[in-house]
Motif scaffolding. Structure first.
Motif, PDB file in Angstrom:
ATOM      1  N   THR A 174       0.680  -0.847  -0.077  1.00 59.54           N
ATOM      2  CA  THR A 174       0.043  -0.292  -0.263  1.00 59.54           C
ATOM      3  C   THR A 174       0.758   1.414  -0.150  1.00 59.54           C
ATOM      4  N   VAL A 175      -0.124   2.087  -0.204  1.00 59.95           N
ATOM      5  CA  VAL A 175       0.741   3.460  -0.246  1.00 59.95           C
ATOM      6  C   VAL A 175       0.924   4.625   0.881  1.00 59.95           C
ATOM      7  N   GLY A 176       1.862   5.067   1.120  1.00 58.97           N
ATOM      8  CA  GLY A 176       2.176   5.673   2.273  1.00 58.97           C
ATOM      9  C   GLY A 176       1.532   6.939   2.568  1.00 58.97           C
ATOM     10  N   GLY A 177       0.425   7.478   3.858  1.00 55.81           N
ATOM     11  CA  GLY A 177      -0.051   8.832   4.612  1.00 55.81           C
ATOM     12  C   GLY A 177      -0.709   8.519   5.839  1.00 55.81           C
ATOM     13  N   THR A 178      -1.426   9.105   5.968  1.00 53.85           N
ATOM     14  CA  THR A 178      -1.803   9.041   7.469  1.00 53.85           C
ATOM     15  C   THR A 178      -1.759   7.960   7.762  1.00 53.85           C
ATOM     16  N   ASP A 179      -1.242   7.752   9.667  1.00 55.73           N
ATOM     17  CA  ASP A 179      -1.771   7.147  10.646  1.00 55.73           C
ATOM     18  C   ASP A 179      -3.179   6.073  10.231  1.00 55.73           C
ATOM     19  N   GLU A 180      -3.767   6.927  10.780  1.00 56.91           N
ATOM     20  CA  GLU A 180      -5.022   6.286  10.097  1.00 56.91           C
ATOM     21  C   GLU A 180      -4.799   5.347   8.987  1.00 56.91           C
ATOM     22  N   GLN A 181      -5.209   6.317   7.744  1.00 62.61           N
ATOM     23  CA  GLN A 181      -5.096   5.092   6.565  1.00 62.61           C
ATOM     24  C   GLN A 181      -4.289   4.417   6.375  1.00 62.61           C
ATOM     25  N   VAL A 182      -3.162   4.526   6.337  1.00 69.97           N
ATOM     26  CA  VAL A 182      -2.514   3.100   6.600  1.00 69.97           C
ATOM     27  C   VAL A 182      -2.798   1.785   6.818  1.00 69.97           C
ATOM     28  N   GLU A 183      -2.836   2.135   8.595  1.00 75.19           N
ATOM     29  CA  GLU A 183      -3.264   1.086  10.161  1.00 75.19           C
ATOM     30  C   GLU A 183      -4.563   0.777   8.962  1.00 75.19           C
ATOM     31  N   ARG A 184      -5.998   1.344   8.854  1.00 74.04           N
ATOM     32  CA  ARG A 184      -6.496   1.023   8.012  1.00 74.04           C
ATOM     33  C   ARG A 184      -6.896  -0.155   7.133  1.00 74.04           C
ATOM     34  N   THR A 185      -5.416   0.244   5.798  1.00 77.05           N
ATOM     35  CA  THR A 185      -5.922  -0.614   4.884  1.00 77.05           C
ATOM     36  C   THR A 185      -5.176  -2.114   5.227  1.00 77.05           C
ATOM     37  N   ILE A 186      -3.483  -1.993   6.231  1.00 77.57           N
ATOM     38  CA  ILE A 186      -2.598  -2.532   6.984  1.00 77.57           C
ATOM     39  C   ILE A 186      -3.909  -3.528   7.428  1.00 77.57           C
ATOM     40  N   GLY A 187      -4.492  -3.178   8.647  1.00 76.67           N
ATOM     41  CA  GLY A 187      -6.122  -4.199   9.781  1.00 76.67           C
ATOM     42  C   GLY A 187      -7.060  -4.522   8.464  1.00 76.67           C
ATOM     43  N   ALA A 188      -7.756  -3.987   7.408  1.00 76.31           N
ATOM     44  CA  ALA A 188      -8.226  -5.038   6.562  1.00 76.31           C
ATOM     45  C   ALA A 188      -7.801  -5.974   6.153  1.00 76.31           C
ATOM     46  N   TYR A 189      -6.575  -5.460   5.568  1.00 75.53           N
ATOM     47  CA  TYR A 189      -5.441  -6.919   5.102  1.00 75.53           C
ATOM     48  C   TYR A 189      -5.807  -7.944   6.076  1.00 75.53           C
ATOM     49  N   ARG A 190      -5.074  -7.308   7.047  1.00 81.69           N
ATOM     50  CA  ARG A 190      -5.030  -8.798   8.304  1.00 81.69           C
ATOM     51  C   ARG A 190      -5.853  -9.340   8.735  1.00 81.69           C
ATOM     52  N   ASP A 191      -7.276  -8.790   9.242  1.00 79.88           N
ATOM     53  CA  ASP A 191      -8.268  -8.485  10.214  1.00 79.88           C
ATOM     54  C   ASP A 191      -9.116  -9.887   8.601  1.00 79.88           C
TER      55      ASP A 191
END
Length: 323
Positions: free
Chosen positions: A187-204
């Protein structure tokens, strides 16, 4: 150890220059590399664009780094072509190559003259391409008629360990969708919230493969110069998603960016002369779950960036417990 990579931006630099840059990056201590795969630049003033797969063969032969590429099968590339390209590199450079598959941008794909599909259709097409590519890598003869068509497809070069197929996802919904099939996520960098939500959607949703963040940054001798380079070279980052994916020509993207102000770029690009600030931002991505961070210096001074980060930033990540 977290892998900190050098991103080779074909949109901005001719392939010969990029080859010299990636060699320098390895010597400076970068532990990975990544290549874009474009037919056109984002903006008219950018001065690439080389053919990624030819360049990857040269770059992997010239270095010992692991490499990835972000590519889009289904329109400009038939999936059999991507399968052949990937297995060729994997055979020559075992366990050093991964492919990130995305749904693509119209600016690269419109050259075929085919209609640009909706995002839903592009994702469906991509999912078919994943299955086709993996079947070809298993040595199967593939016939398929869907969003892509394959007749008697077969890849005659095989290898024991084909490349990982990683999902390229900008948003949480796409990352969630990719968790079912992908060997990893980029994924691309951005705000902490954006990156955390994108990684979380993959992991969860069951995604277990490694996560890479492509981090856009602008470093220069002064903050003012770094801001100027970010705006000159990468103001396309201020064009909102998904608009940037739908525009067909660099001139169209440039027109869409006329309302972008320099201050609008700070969420998408870390803009600073302070090497400590850059190290902190990389550490943020590691904290959020990145196993690998690929650094894209959007400014023109690649040699200065490579040397400065190699001396002052990368050493902080060589002793961590990720890898």
């Amino acid at each position: 150890m977290t892998l900190i990579g050098y991103h080779a931006s074909h949109e901005q630099f001719p392939p010969g220059e990029l080859l010299a840059h990636v060699r320098r990056a390895e010597a400076a201590g970068f532990t990975a590399a990544m290549s874009s795969d474009h037919l056109t630049p984002w903006l008219p003033g950018q001065r690439g664009v080389g053919f990624a797969y030819a360049w990857l063969g040269a770059a992997m032969n010239a270095t010992d780094l692991p490499f990835g590429v972000v590519t889009a099968p289904g329109q400009r590339y038939h999936p059999a072509v991507i399968a052949q390209a990937g297995v060729t590199l994997a055979d020559m450079f075992p366990d050093r190559f991964w492919m990130a598959l995305g749904s693509g941008e119209a600016s690269n794909e419109q050259v075929t003259g085919d209609p640009w599909p909706s995002k839903a259709d592009r994702l469906a097409r991509l999912r078919e391409c994943v299955d086709v590519i993996r079947a070809l890598w298993r040595g199967e003869t593939v016939n398929h008629d869907g969003h892509v068509r394959v007749k008697n497809g077969r890849v005659h070069t095989t290898c024991e360990r084909p490349p990982a197929l990683v999902a390229a996802a900008v948003t949480p919904p796409t990352a969630k969708w990719a968790a079912e099939w992908a060997d990893g996520l980029i994924t691309v960098g951005g705000t902490d919230e954006q990156v955390e939500r994108t990684i979380g959607a993959y992991r969860d949703n069951g995604g277990t493969g490694p996560v890479t963040v492509q981090h856009h940054l602008s470093w220069a001798a002064t903050d003012e110069l770094a801001a100027r380079y970010a705006f000159e070279q990468w103001r396309n980052a201020g064009v909102p998603h998904p608009t940037c994916m739908e525009l067909e020509m660099p001139e169209h993207i440039e027109a869409a960016a006329t309302t972008v102000r320099p201050e609008d770029l700070h969420e998408a690009i870390t803009i600073s002369a302070d090497l400590g600030r850059h190290a902190e931002r990389i550490a943020d991505y590691v904290r959020l779950g990145a196993d690998q961070v690929q650094l894209h210096q959007v400014g023109p001074d690649q040699d200065g960036f490579i040397d400065a980060f190699g001396a002052e930033v990368l050493p902080a990540f060589k002793g961590d417990d990720r890898g």
